[in-house]
Write a protein that holds these residues in place. Structure first.
Motif, PDB file in Angstrom:
ATOM      1  N   ALA A 102       0.719  -1.270   0.619  1.00  0.00           N
ATOM      2  CA  ALA A 102      -0.339   0.200  -0.452  1.00  0.00           C
ATOM      3  C   ALA A 102       0.839   1.019   0.326  1.00  0.00           C
ATOM      4  CB  ALA A 102      -0.524   0.205   1.056  1.00  0.00           C
ATOM      5  N   VAL A 103       1.877   1.120   0.731  1.00  0.00           N
ATOM      6  CA  VAL A 103       2.613   2.827   1.090  1.00  0.00           C
ATOM      7  C   VAL A 103       3.988   3.061  -0.504  1.00  0.00           C
ATOM      8  CG1 VAL A 103       3.050   2.385   3.532  1.00  0.00           C
ATOM      9  CG2 VAL A 103       4.939   1.469   2.039  1.00  0.00           C
ATOM     10  N   LEU A 104       3.386   1.517  -1.019  1.00  0.00           N
ATOM     11  CA  LEU A 104       4.669   1.914  -2.328  1.00  0.00           C
ATOM     12  C   LEU A 104       3.671   1.393  -3.388  1.00  0.00           C
ATOM     13  CD1 LEU A 104       7.836   1.356  -3.451  1.00  0.00           C
ATOM     14  CD2 LEU A 104       7.185  -1.209  -4.266  1.00  0.00           C
ATOM     15  N   LEU A 105       2.799   1.031  -3.465  1.00  0.00           N
ATOM     16  CA  LEU A 105       1.703   1.716  -5.107  1.00  0.00           C
ATOM     17  C   LEU A 105       0.619   2.018  -4.376  1.00  0.00           C
ATOM     18  CD1 LEU A 105       2.258  -2.145  -6.148  1.00  0.00           C
ATOM     19  CD2 LEU A 105       2.829  -0.206  -7.066  1.00  0.00           C
ATOM     20  N   GLY A 106       0.193   2.753  -3.806  1.00  0.00           N
ATOM     21  CA  GLY A 106      -0.721   3.738  -3.044  1.00  0.00           C
ATOM     22  C   GLY A 106      -1.991   2.712  -2.483  1.00  0.00           C
ATOM     23  N   ASP A 107      -2.901   2.702  -1.346  1.00  0.00           N
ATOM     24  CA  ASP A 107      -3.458   2.333  -1.271  1.00  0.00           C
ATOM     25  C   ASP A 107      -4.950   1.450  -1.960  1.00  0.00           C
ATOM     26  OD1 ASP A 107      -5.480   1.314   0.487  1.00  0.00           O
ATOM     27  OD2 ASP A 107      -6.124   3.052   1.764  1.00  0.00           O
ATOM     28  N   PRO A 108      -4.771   0.496  -1.610  1.00  0.00           N
ATOM     29  CA  PRO A 108      -5.911  -0.369  -3.043  1.00  0.00           C
ATOM     30  C   PRO A 108      -7.092  -0.076  -2.529  1.00  0.00           C
ATOM     31  CG  PRO A 108      -4.173  -1.436  -3.100  1.00  0.00           C
ATOM     32  CD  PRO A 108      -4.324  -0.807  -1.240  1.00  0.00           C
ATOM     33  N   GLY A 109      -7.557   0.394  -0.982  1.00  0.00           N
ATOM     34  CA  GLY A 109      -8.925   0.368  -0.517  1.00  0.00           C
ATOM     35  C   GLY A 109      -9.417   1.386  -0.794  1.00  0.00           C
ATOM     36  N   ALA A 110      -8.431   2.404  -1.403  1.00  0.00           N
ATOM     37  CA  ALA A 110      -9.245   4.042  -1.685  1.00  0.00           C
ATOM     38  C   ALA A 110      -9.538   3.651  -3.299  1.00  0.00           C
ATOM     39  CB  ALA A 110      -8.318   5.265  -1.896  1.00  0.00           C
ATOM     40  N   ARG A 111      -9.511   2.601  -3.714  1.00  0.00           N
ATOM     41  CA  ARG A 111      -9.928   2.299  -5.469  1.00  0.00           C
ATOM     42  C   ARG A 111     -11.262   1.348  -5.457  1.00  0.00           C
ATOM     43  NH1 ARG A 111      -3.892   0.211  -6.768  1.00  0.00           N
ATOM     44  NH2 ARG A 111      -3.021   2.263  -5.636  1.00  0.00           N
ATOM     45  N   THR A 112     -12.295   1.699  -6.502  1.00  0.00           N
ATOM     46  CA  THR A 112     -12.918   0.629  -6.483  1.00  0.00           C
ATOM     47  C   THR A 112     -12.538  -0.443  -6.849  1.00  0.00           C
ATOM     48  OG1 THR A 112     -13.263   1.782  -9.120  1.00  0.00           O
ATOM     49  CG2 THR A 112     -14.166   2.532  -7.090  1.00  0.00           C
ATOM     50  N   HIS A 113     -13.230  -1.799  -6.432  1.00  0.00           N
ATOM     51  CA  HIS A 113     -13.512  -2.611  -7.487  1.00  0.00           C
ATOM     52  C   HIS A 113     -12.687  -2.779  -9.662  1.00  0.00           C
ATOM     53  CE1 HIS A 113     -14.301  -7.421  -7.782  1.00  0.00           C
ATOM     54  NE2 HIS A 113     -14.305  -7.252  -8.401  1.00  0.00           N
ATOM     55  N   ALA A 114     -13.315  -2.235  -9.904  1.00  0.00           N
ATOM     56  CA  ALA A 114     -12.739  -2.176 -11.303  1.00  0.00           C
ATOM     57  C   ALA A 114     -11.395  -1.586 -11.172  1.00  0.00           C
ATOM     58  CB  ALA A 114     -13.658  -1.270 -11.823  1.00  0.00           C
ATOM     59  N   GLU A 115     -10.748  -0.882 -10.264  1.00  0.00           N
ATOM     60  CA  GLU A 115      -9.775  -0.192 -10.782  1.00  0.00           C
ATOM     61  C   GLU A 115      -8.511  -1.512  -9.762  1.00  0.00           C
ATOM     62  OE1 GLU A 115     -11.258   4.810 -10.427  1.00  0.00           O
ATOM     63  OE2 GLU A 115     -10.605   3.244  -8.948  1.00  0.00           O
ATOM     64  N   ARG A 116      -9.612  -2.348  -8.949  1.00  0.00           N
ATOM     65  CA  ARG A 116      -7.996  -2.844  -8.555  1.00  0.00           C
ATOM     66  C   ARG A 116      -7.128  -3.931  -9.254  1.00  0.00           C
ATOM     67  NH1 ARG A 116     -10.481  -5.017  -1.835  1.00  0.00           N
ATOM     68  NH2 ARG A 116     -11.170  -1.863  -1.922  1.00  0.00           N
ATOM     69  N   ASN A 117      -8.292  -4.025 -10.971  1.00  0.00           N
ATOM     70  CA  ASN A 117      -7.736  -5.293 -12.153  1.00  0.00           C
ATOM     71  C   ASN A 117      -7.190  -4.938 -12.547  1.00  0.00           C
ATOM     72  OD1 ASN A 117      -8.137  -6.321 -14.688  1.00  0.00           O
ATOM     73  ND2 ASN A 117      -9.337  -7.642 -13.417  1.00  0.00           N
ATOM     74  N   LEU A 118      -5.635  -5.681 -12.448  1.00  0.00           N
ATOM     75  CA  LEU A 118      -4.257  -5.212 -13.130  1.00  0.00           C
ATOM     76  C   LEU A 118      -4.693  -5.239 -15.363  1.00  0.00           C
ATOM     77  CD1 LEU A 118      -1.543  -4.438 -12.955  1.00  0.00           C
ATOM     78  CD2 LEU A 118      -0.839  -6.767 -12.883  1.00  0.00           C
ATOM     79  N   VAL A 119      -5.473  -5.904 -15.312  1.00  0.00           N
ATOM     80  CA  VAL A 119      -5.464  -6.049 -16.592  1.00  0.00           C
ATOM     81  C   VAL A 119      -6.676  -4.909 -17.605  1.00  0.00           C
ATOM     82  CG1 VAL A 119      -6.002  -7.678 -18.882  1.00  0.00           C
ATOM     83  CG2 VAL A 119      -5.373  -8.760 -16.614  1.00  0.00           C
ATOM     84  N   ARG A 120      -7.293  -4.663 -16.403  1.00  0.00           N
ATOM     85  CA  ARG A 120      -8.232  -2.866 -17.013  1.00  0.00           C
ATOM     86  C   ARG A 120      -7.172  -1.792 -16.624  1.00  0.00           C
ATOM     87  NH1 ARG A 120     -12.532  -3.923 -14.252  1.00  0.00           N
ATOM     88  NH2 ARG A 120     -13.980  -4.355 -15.235  1.00  0.00           N
TER      89      ARG A 120
END
Length: 292
Positions: free
Chosen positions: A134-152
């Motif tokens: 989270a500290v290196l790549l940004g907090d995933p908890g602040a993203r939507t489910h769709a934004e957590r998909n790496l391929v997208r």
């Protein structure tokens, strides 16, 4: 007395050792299991919502909330399905992608707090992560489910693209491997509506994805070197390895840096300034499920 989701959550919370989720058990701690606050933090929910669930005042949690609680509580598959039924939901069906992260994988994750590690499902949606991730790549908890998909993120343009994943794209080798993974997933999970929609979306919005898909791109993930651009410390060069878990269709993405290097100093600076240690995280920003 009939069991409810609330009574089950309390039972599962009481039996889970804080050590299994990377917590330090300090002298004088009264709770043998997890506190409500700790469960809420792990599941990306507000404490108030967890209280209302346990008290039976919140009666219609979404499937995503139940899946998040099941991962946080390290439930076995049969227990996870029981939680879905108690919530009035159908458990994940055969032929659909599982978001279950085995308890053993979660215990490994809890003990790897100093390393950026993410756990992904078969469609490359981020399910769990270490505090260092989270500290290196940004907090995933602040993203939507769709934004957590790496391929997208790799193939999409606009706000869902790589702006939320500060990793410089290495190009064709990684892209081919991701497309090949989705093709395999579509064979393994032909009834997964989310996966079907993801492929259709990318075929309609990304010429690069469409080209690789139509070519029948094949590829495999290999150890690579990635450059993460962080707003506090600039570029951090990491070695990236993708590890698979036998008998479970999840994969771990692990970032490491050479000991004593400038990149190691940058990563340690980020951990210290964000209150992260190998013993567990500081309280994170509430996730997208912090309200019902």
């Amino acid at each position: 007395m009939d069991e409810t989701l609330g009574t089950a959550l309390r039972r599962w919370r009481d039996r889970l050792s804080p050590l299994d989720v990377g917590r330090t058990v300090r002298p004088g701690r009264r709770a043998a299991g997890l506190r409500r606050e700790e469960l809420a933090e792990l599941a990306g929910l507000s404490v108030d919502y967890v209280v209302r669930l346990e008290q039976g005042r919140a009666t219609s949690p979404s499937a995503q909330v139940v899946a998040s609680l099941a991962r946080a509580l390290q439930l076995e598959p049969m227990e996870r399905d029981h939680a879905y039924r108690l919530a009035g939901l159908l458990p994940p069906q055969e032929g659909t992608i599982s978001t279950h992260v085995p308890a053993g994988v979660q215990r490994v994750l809890a003990r790897l707090g100093e390393f950026p590690v993410g756990v992904f499902s078969a469609d490359w949606t981020l399910l769990s992560w270490t505090p260092a991730w989270a500290v290196l790549l940004g907090d995933p908890g602040a993203r939507t489910h769709a934004e957590r998909n790496l391929v997208r993120a790799v193939f999409a343009t606009g706000p869902r693209g790589l702006a939320a994943w500060p990793v410089l794209n290495e190009g064709d080798v990684v892209n081919r491997a991701l497309v090949a993974d989705l093709r395999t997933a579509l064979v393994d999970y032909p009834r997964d509506r989310g996966l079907i929609d993801l492929v259709a979306e990318l075929r309609s919005t990304s010429t690069e994805f469409t080209r690789l898909w139509d070519e029948g791109a094949v590829g495999r993930h290999v150890s690579t070197r990635k450059i993460i651009v962080h707003p506090q410390v600039g570029e951090v060069t990491c070695d990236c390895d993708v590890l698979t878990v036998p008998g479970c269709d999840v994969r771990l993405v692990v970032y490491t840096v050479a000991a004593g290097s400038a990149d190691a100093e940058k990563l340690e600076f980020l951990r210290v300034t964000n209150g992260v240690s190998a013993n567990g995280p500081s309280p994170p920003t509430p996730g997208p499920f912090s309200t019902p």
